[in-house]
Design a protein around this motif. Structure first.
Motif, short mmCIF file in Angstrom:
data_model
loop_
_atom_site.label_atom_id
_atom_site.label_comp_id
_atom_site.label_asym_id
_atom_site.label_seq_id
_atom_site.Cartn_x
_atom_site.Cartn_y
_atom_site.Cartn_z
N GLY A 155 0.81 -1.05 0.39
CA GLY A 155 0.01 0.03 0.19
C GLY A 155 1.16 0.81 -0.06
O GLY A 155 0.49 2.02 -0.59
N GLU A 156 2.49 0.77 0.66
CA GLU A 156 2.97 2.12 0.36
C GLU A 156 3.18 2.22 -0.50
O GLU A 156 3.52 3.87 -0.80
N ARG A 157 3.56 1.35 -1.16
CA ARG A 157 3.79 2.05 -2.67
C ARG A 157 3.37 2.31 -3.49
O ARG A 157 3.92 3.37 -4.39
N ARG A 158 2.39 1.79 -3.47
CA ARG A 158 1.12 2.23 -4.59
C ARG A 158 1.38 3.61 -4.03
O ARG A 158 0.60 4.65 -4.87
N LEU A 159 0.62 4.42 -3.19
CA LEU A 159 0.90 5.59 -2.23
C LEU A 159 2.30 6.77 -2.50
O LEU A 159 1.44 7.26 -3.19
N THR A 160 3.25 6.12 -2.79
CA THR A 160 4.46 6.60 -3.42
C THR A 160 4.31 6.99 -4.70
O THR A 160 5.23 8.15 -5.04
#
Length: 462
Positions: free
Chosen positions: A416-421
Motif C-alpha cells: 500500500g505504501e509503495r502504491r501511495l508513493t
C-alpha cells in the motif's frame, strides 16, 4: 460505432444524415436549456442533503446532454482531418471558436500494424495534452502517458483487440504532458481486418470523461449522505453525521488559518466507503480546525467495537480531541489521552489515531500517532519517521508540500505504501487539495476491505 479514419467519404463533406442530425441537435439544446431553467428554479443554499443530491443529479444530466450535443455536432461535421494538415489547426466551427478541448469532444486515431503509420485527429492530440505537431505515439509508446496502475488495463485491451479481434471499450487515466493534470479518458475501438481476415490496423475514438466521473461521484456521495441520515439498526448510519458536519466531502475546502497567507493550509478530506460483505468492522473519523494562537489541528483515527458504541464514540472522540487541543495539549499527549478516553467507556473502543498541530508562521508540523503522515515534495513521497524513543516528532514543511493523513486501510503495509508513493507526481500535479484527495479516492476506494478508511490532504500555500 462510426467508421474508422480510412473511410472513403471526404472529411469536408457533410454526412448524408445532416438534416436529421441537425434536428437532433436542436432538440438536445432545447432540452438542455429547459433542464438548466428547472435546475435554477430549484436552487437552494445547499445545506440540505436532499438539495445537494438533487443538484448533483441535475449537474450529471446536464453533463450528459452537453456531451451529446458535442457528439452530434461532430457527427454533423464529418470525420475530422488528421493532425498536421492545415485544416486541422483552427477551432471547430461547431464550437463557435472555442478550443477543441471542450467537454464531450471526441478524438479519433488509427494505428497501421504493417507500416507503423499512426494517424491522430487534432482532438486526439488535445485530449492527451500534446501539441498538434508532436510525434503521434505508437501503441507501444501510448502507455507512457498512462498512470502506472492503469497500464495493465490498457495493455490488456490492446492485446485483446490485436490478437483476439475483440473491440476496445474501457477507461484509464492519463497524465497530460502539457499541464501535468490527471484526466480520465474512455477509449472505444476495434480491429480493422485485411482480405485474409488478419488484423491490419486498430482504430479508436477517445473522449475525456473526467467531469462525467466527478459528477457521478458527487451523486453517489450525496446519496450515501442521505442514507446515513436515516436511522440504521446497526448504528453505523450515525457515524458519518459528525464527519459531514465538520468537513463535508467535495462541497468546498477549508483554508486554515482562516485568514490565509503564506504557510496556510488548504485542507480536504474524504471517508472511503466500506466495500466488503456484511457490516464494516468499526469506523473511521477525521477532523481539522483552527486553534487559539493561529495553530491548526489535523487528525484522523479508527474506532473498533460494537456498532452502537462506535457511533457515539466518534462524536466523543472528535469533541474530546478539539477540547484538549484548544487547551494546548501537545500531539503526543493527545494520542495518549484519546486512547484512555475510548478505552475507559462502558463499552470500550480501540483504534489508532494520528494527531498533528501545525503553525503556519514557521511551517512547523508536530505530530504523534499512527499511521505516520505521508509527505509529498519535488515529485516524490515518503512517510515521516518518529525518532527512536520519542512520543512526538517535529518536521518543517515547505510551500507546495502535500501532506496526506490516512487511517489503516489499503494505503498501509509495504504494498500500500509503495502504491501511495507511486502517486507522488500525480498528487503534486493537482492544483488543489480536493483534486489530490479525489486521486486517492479513485485509486483506493474500489478495493475490498474489512472496514472504512479516511484520507485527509493538506497543501501548504506559498
Amino acid at each position: 460505432m462510426p467508421s474508422h479514419l480510412s473511410a472513403d467519404r471526404p472529411a469536408d463533406r457533410a454526412p448524408s444524415g445532416a438534416g436529421p442530425v441537425e434536428a437532433l441537435i436542436t432538440r438536445t439544446r432545447q432540452l438542455r436549456t429547459d433542464m438548466d431553467a428547472v435546475r435554477r428554479g430549484t436552487e437552494s443554499n445547499g445545506t440540505n442533503p436532499a438539495d445537494r443530491w438533487q443538484r448533483a443529479l441535475y449537474d450529471l444530466a446536464l453533463t450528459h446532454l452537453e456531451d451529446l450535443d458535442e457528439h452530434l455536432a461532430q457527427l454533423r461535421e464529418g470525420p475530422p482531418p488528421t493532425a498536421g494538415s492545415p485544416e486541422a489547426l483552427p477551432a471547430s466551427p461547431a464550437l463557435g471558436g472555442e478550443a477543441a478541448t471542450a467537454p464531450g469532444r471526441i478524438g479519433s486515431a488509427e494505428w497501421e500494424l504493417l507500416t507503423d503509420e499512426v494517424r491522430w485527429s487534432a482532438e486526439f492530440y488535445e485530449i492527451l495534452g500534446m501539441a498538434p505537431t508532436a510525434h503521434a505515439l505508437t501503441l507501444d509508446e501510448l502507455p507512457s502517458l498512462v498512470l502506472d496502475e492503469d497500464r495493465p488495463r490498457l495493455t490488456a485491451m490492446v492485446t485483446d483487440c490485436l490478437v483476439d479481434g475483440r473491440p476496445i471499450d474501457g477507461e484509464f487515466r492519463i497524465t497530460r504532458p502539457d499541464d501535468g493534470r490527471v484526466r480520465s479518458v474512455h477509449m472505444k475501438g476495434e480491429p480493422v481486418l485485411d482480405a485474409d481476415g488478419n488484423t491490419a490496423s486498430m482504430w479508436a475514438v477517445l473522449r475525456d470523461v473526467s467531469e462525467l466521473r466527478r459528477h457521478r461521484r458527487t451523486v453517489s456521495e450525496t446519496r450515501d449522505s442521505l442514507r446515513h441520515r436515516r436511522p440504521a439498526r446497526s448504528g453505523q448510519g450515525l457515524v458519518v453525521e459528525p464527519q459531514e458536519a465538520l468537513l463535508p466531502p467535495w462541497h468546498g475546502f477549508l483554508r486554515l488559518p482562516r485568514q490565509g497567507g503564506p504557510g496556510s493550509l488548504e485542507v480536504a478530506a474524504h471517508r472511503l466507503p466500506f466495500e466488503g460483505p456484511g457490516e464494516p468492522a468499526g469506523s473511521d473519523w477525521y477532523d481539522a480546525c483552527e486553534l487559539p494562537g493561529g495553530e491548526t489541528l489535523l487528525g484522523v483515527g479508527s474506532l473498533d467495537g460494537e456498532p452502537s458504541a462506535v457511533a457515539t464514540g466518534t462524536a466523543m472522540v472528535i469533541g474530546g480531541l478539539r477540547g484538549m487541543a484548544m487547551a494546548g495539549t501537545a500531539p503526543g499527549q493527545l494520542t495518549a489521552w484519546l486512547g484512555d478516553l475510548v478505552s475507559g467507556t462502558a463499552r470500550p473502543l480501540t483504534g489508532p489515531a494520528l494527531c498533528c498541530r501545525y503553525r503556519a508562521e514557521t511551517r512547523t508540523l508536530r505530530w504523534a500517532g499512527r499511521p505516520a503522515p505521508m509527505l509529498f515534495r519535488d515529485g516524490t513521497g515518503r512517510r515521516l519517521r518518529m525518532p527512536d524513543g520519542q512520543a512526538e516528532a517535529e518536521h518543517r514543511l515547505e510551500a507546495g508540500d502535500l501532506l496526506v493523513l490516512h487511517t489503516p486501510g489499503p494505503a498501509t503495509g509495504r504494498d500500500g505504501e509503495r502504491r501511495l508513493t507511486g502517486l507522488a507526481r500525480t498528487l503534486l500535479a493537482e492544483p488543489t487539495a480536493q483534486g489530490a484527495a479525489r486521486v486517492l479516492v479513485d485509486t483506493f476506494t474500489a478495493e475490498r476491505r474489512t472496514g472504512t478508511a479516511c484520507v485527509l490532504v493538506a497543501r501548504v500555500q506559498g
